[in-house]
Design a protein around this motif. Sequence first.
Motif, PDB file in Angstrom:
ATOM      1  N   ASN B 258     -34.491  55.422  41.010  1.00 22.84           N
ATOM      2  CA  ASN B 258     -35.536  55.782  41.971  1.00 22.84           C
ATOM      3  C   ASN B 258     -34.918  55.852  43.370  1.00 22.84           C
ATOM      4  OD1 ASN B 258     -37.636  55.613  43.879  1.00 22.84           O
ATOM      5  ND2 ASN B 258     -39.003  54.625  42.394  1.00 22.84           N
ATOM      6  N   THR B 260     -36.109  56.853  46.257  1.00 18.04           N
ATOM      7  CA  THR B 260     -36.952  56.292  47.328  1.00 18.04           C
ATOM      8  C   THR B 260     -36.762  54.789  47.414  1.00 18.04           C
ATOM      9  OG1 THR B 260     -38.575  57.969  46.751  1.00 18.04           O
ATOM     10  CG2 THR B 260     -39.279  56.248  48.275  1.00 18.04           C
ATOM     11  N   LYS B 263     -33.403  53.933  48.780  1.00 20.01           N
ATOM     12  CA  LYS B 263     -33.368  54.201  50.231  1.00 20.01           C
ATOM     13  C   LYS B 263     -34.054  53.092  51.002  1.00 20.01           C
ATOM     14  CE  LYS B 263     -33.099  59.226  50.602  1.00 20.01           C
ATOM     15  NZ  LYS B 263     -34.011  60.353  50.428  1.00 20.01           N
TER      16      LYS B 263
ATOM     17  N   ASP C  18     -50.839  55.471  50.775  1.00 18.65           N
ATOM     18  CA  ASP C  18     -49.918  54.830  49.842  1.00 18.65           C
ATOM     19  C   ASP C  18     -50.593  53.990  48.771  1.00 18.65           C
ATOM     20  OD1 ASP C  18     -46.912  54.039  51.772  1.00 18.65           O
ATOM     21  OD2 ASP C  18     -47.613  55.841  50.739  1.00 18.65           O
ATOM     22  N   LEU C  35     -43.229  53.786  46.619  1.00 15.99           N
ATOM     23  CA  LEU C  35     -41.911  54.002  46.027  1.00 15.99           C
ATOM     24  C   LEU C  35     -41.864  55.280  45.195  1.00 15.99           C
ATOM     25  CD1 LEU C  35     -41.129  50.337  44.967  1.00 15.99           C
ATOM     26  CD2 LEU C  35     -40.042  51.627  46.790  1.00 15.99           C
ATOM     27  N   ALA C  37     -42.980  58.166  46.421  1.00 10.73           N
ATOM     28  CA  ALA C  37     -43.302  59.191  47.424  1.00 10.73           C
ATOM     29  C   ALA C  37     -42.831  60.579  47.023  1.00 10.73           C
ATOM     30  CB  ALA C  37     -42.704  58.800  48.772  1.00 10.73           C
ATOM     31  N   ASP C  38     -41.692  60.642  46.317  1.00  7.20           N
ATOM     32  CA  ASP C  38     -41.152  61.950  45.929  1.00  7.20           C
ATOM     33  C   ASP C  38     -41.959  62.637  44.838  1.00  7.20           C
ATOM     34  OD1 ASP C  38     -37.585  61.228  46.269  1.00  7.20           O
ATOM     35  OD2 ASP C  38     -39.133  61.844  47.690  1.00  7.20           O
TER      36      ASP C  38
END
Lengths: 384, 375, 90
Positions: B258, B260, B263, C18, C35, C37-38
């Motif tokens: 993952n 995200t 990051k 979110d 987490l 978000a993509d």
Amino acid sequence: MTGWIDRALAEHDQEQHVRRGSPQPAPGTVREESVLERIDRTRRARPRVREDRITMSHGAGGKATQSLVEAIFLEAFRNPLLEPLEDGASLRIGDSRLALTTDSYVVSPLFFPGGDIGDLAVNGTVNDLSMTGATPLYLTAGFILEEGFPVDDLTRIVTSMAKAASEAGVQIVTGDTKVVERGKADGCYINTAGIGLIAPDVNLGVAHARPGDVIMVSGPIGDHGITIMLARGELDIEADVVSDTAPLNGLVADLLESTTGIRALRDATRGGVATILNEIARAADVGVLVSEDAIPVRYPVRGASELLGIDPMYVACEGRMVVVVDETGAEPALAALRAHPLGAEAAVIGRVTADPAGIVQLRTSFGGTRIVDLLVGDPLPRIC
Amino acid sequence: MRFVDEFRDSDKARALAAKITSLCEPGRQYKLMEVCGGHTHTIYKHGLEDYLPEQVTLVHGPGCPVCVIPMGRVDDAMALASEPDVIMTSFGDMMRVPGSNGSFFDAKARGTDIRMVYSPLDALKIAKQNPDRRVVFMAIGFETTAPSTAMTVLRAASSGLTNFSIFCNHVTIIPAIKAILDSPDLRLDGFIGPGHVSTVIGCRPYEFIARDYGKPVVVAGFEPLDILQSIYMLMLQLSAGEAKIENQYSRVVPWDGNITALKAIGETMELRPYFEWRGLGFISHSALKVREAYAAFDAELIFKVPGVRVADPKACQCGEVLKGVLKPWECKVFGTACTPETPIGTCMVSPEGACAAYYNYGRLTRTRVKEAIRT
Amino acid sequence: MCLGIPGEVIEFLPDQPDLVRVDVSGVRRVINVGLLADDMPEPGEWVLIHVGFALSKIDEAEAAAALEFLESIGQAYDDEIAALAESRIE
């Protein structure tokens, strides 16, 4: 603080010293056997309270509670009437056999889906009496109120108690009131005592369990504990669960009429069904084998438990009982339970076995087996 | 329950068990390590070992983030909790871990304000509701949990909170696995790879295990059938003489992890040069700390922590259990001095610890179990 | 600690991009999907939940494939058992 570790190690060394006389076990699986025996011996040793202060575990209904009761209360008060440590004491007065019980209610929050502290107080006391096989008759109600507690809330609670008492067919005949300063008693604590009459031919007790006996539960487990946990609002979880608080005396009366083979009854409050099963195994020195698939659990209770990582078997109920019945009486017992509204979802969950004594085993839905031990710690504090 | 019940079917378990047995070469012993504490828990909770042939032994690894916290760090956490205006928040599994002066649970009994939370977001909420107190969150866990802590720190930063910080004890799994592989006392045939850590880091980081050490790895889910299937996949590789990384938990684990999440970790945290792991000693680049840019949320900078290294009690053999060298019952104090109520070491405290799992669930020899079921 | 459990996304919360409400076996809870978000989950999709956050989306196709494999193993086993029951060597 490592003092207790040193003491524990010294005990361990002492044990090894004692064992040195006996022949050394061979390595491999036999080694595992001898360790398990060592554990059994340790577990059967006299209970002792190791902590120097009371912790929340002591109120959870599991190992710590058991140790506290045996090491401190039983030690100090010891007498034959106390020793069985059943839900109520059985007393002989003249020609009558009476059951006497006492309970305190410190549930938080006071009001929750399905009931309030008042319902719990009446139903809980009625149930403790019923579990001894007694017909509940009279209750006491002592209140410890916090300065600043709204009178409306008190009225609400007391109204619930009156209603619950009427439904159960008991009377609250005496009581007491104390008020403590703001900051203590968390609103309202209730203490009760209850008295009931035991019929001459009724003799129940977990120590009476015998290999071959059937174990049943009167309905789905864990409803009350999960309801309380969610009602505390700290977990941001919503679910359609309500407390199962209910008076079981009617159900018990039907049950006792259906067969003479009832060995023991226990209501599954703090510590849940798992604690009761362990009490049976320990008191009667028998094994207990139950099947995970057979234990009724409501869908949202299972979901909430999975989410929180708790086992529903340890979650409190307030209107469910575990029944141990002789094999021949099992069918009529189950029929009697299911015929009553409070026992409609009753189920056989397992059996009492001869071996391994003192241990509760669960056959998982998966087909494997594991132990169900007494609770350590307190997943759901202040549940009742 | 969807995605759970289907993976708990006992008939399929028997089928897999039969397949696993058929792949065992006569006379050969197979030692497979399940790294993750969650796997240890499932194996014992569902009685999985009953399904495996005698030739296959499961060894429990150090994948229990609570179990690897050294006593000194627990003492540091206790010191933080005792600061006058601090509300310490922690996951449930940390509550009973013993330091030199007892655990969070004991401190709570003495009046320290320590609260159990389910999520770091709950700790954030407590900080918002108590502006006059300082809230510290005990951040533990592998890469599974680090992203959640990271996101919480980012949220705290964006909402301008000044009374929230974390005591960062996040550790990373790869250095631990490498330490096991380099350990002379172990001879393992393969690994049941951590499931949820892999949702974050993906499967690539395990490639060195196959490439440099020649051991197969199957990233596994947490339901009993997931684990049995993963063992089956490992046995297939072993009987074909192969060593590669496979993903059994593909319904949840993306091969690339993952981004995200990685990051978020990268933004708020960085690797410590070294960190002490209970039982494994000091391992370099194996743990995370808060980055300088987020120093306002680093409890180690805001408060004074003793930072004293505390040796484990002499009797404690947690280290060897964590490395898989000893089975729980082989520890000298297992079950007698060290029990779930009176834990000496972390393997017994954490519900995922090998010792706790064995004591609570598995504590019967196989013969006794089979006898009991027959009656 | 590795406790991750599958839940179904019910709805997004109106002013909080979110946060979504999930259903886990009849129990509803709000969790953070930051987490993901993509690849934000839609209502009806399933996610893996860990300490209040969604870590990953559950790939229904992969789940179906996993179950199919298990079914096939189960079927092969049942077939073999049946064959074993029917065959006679003597």
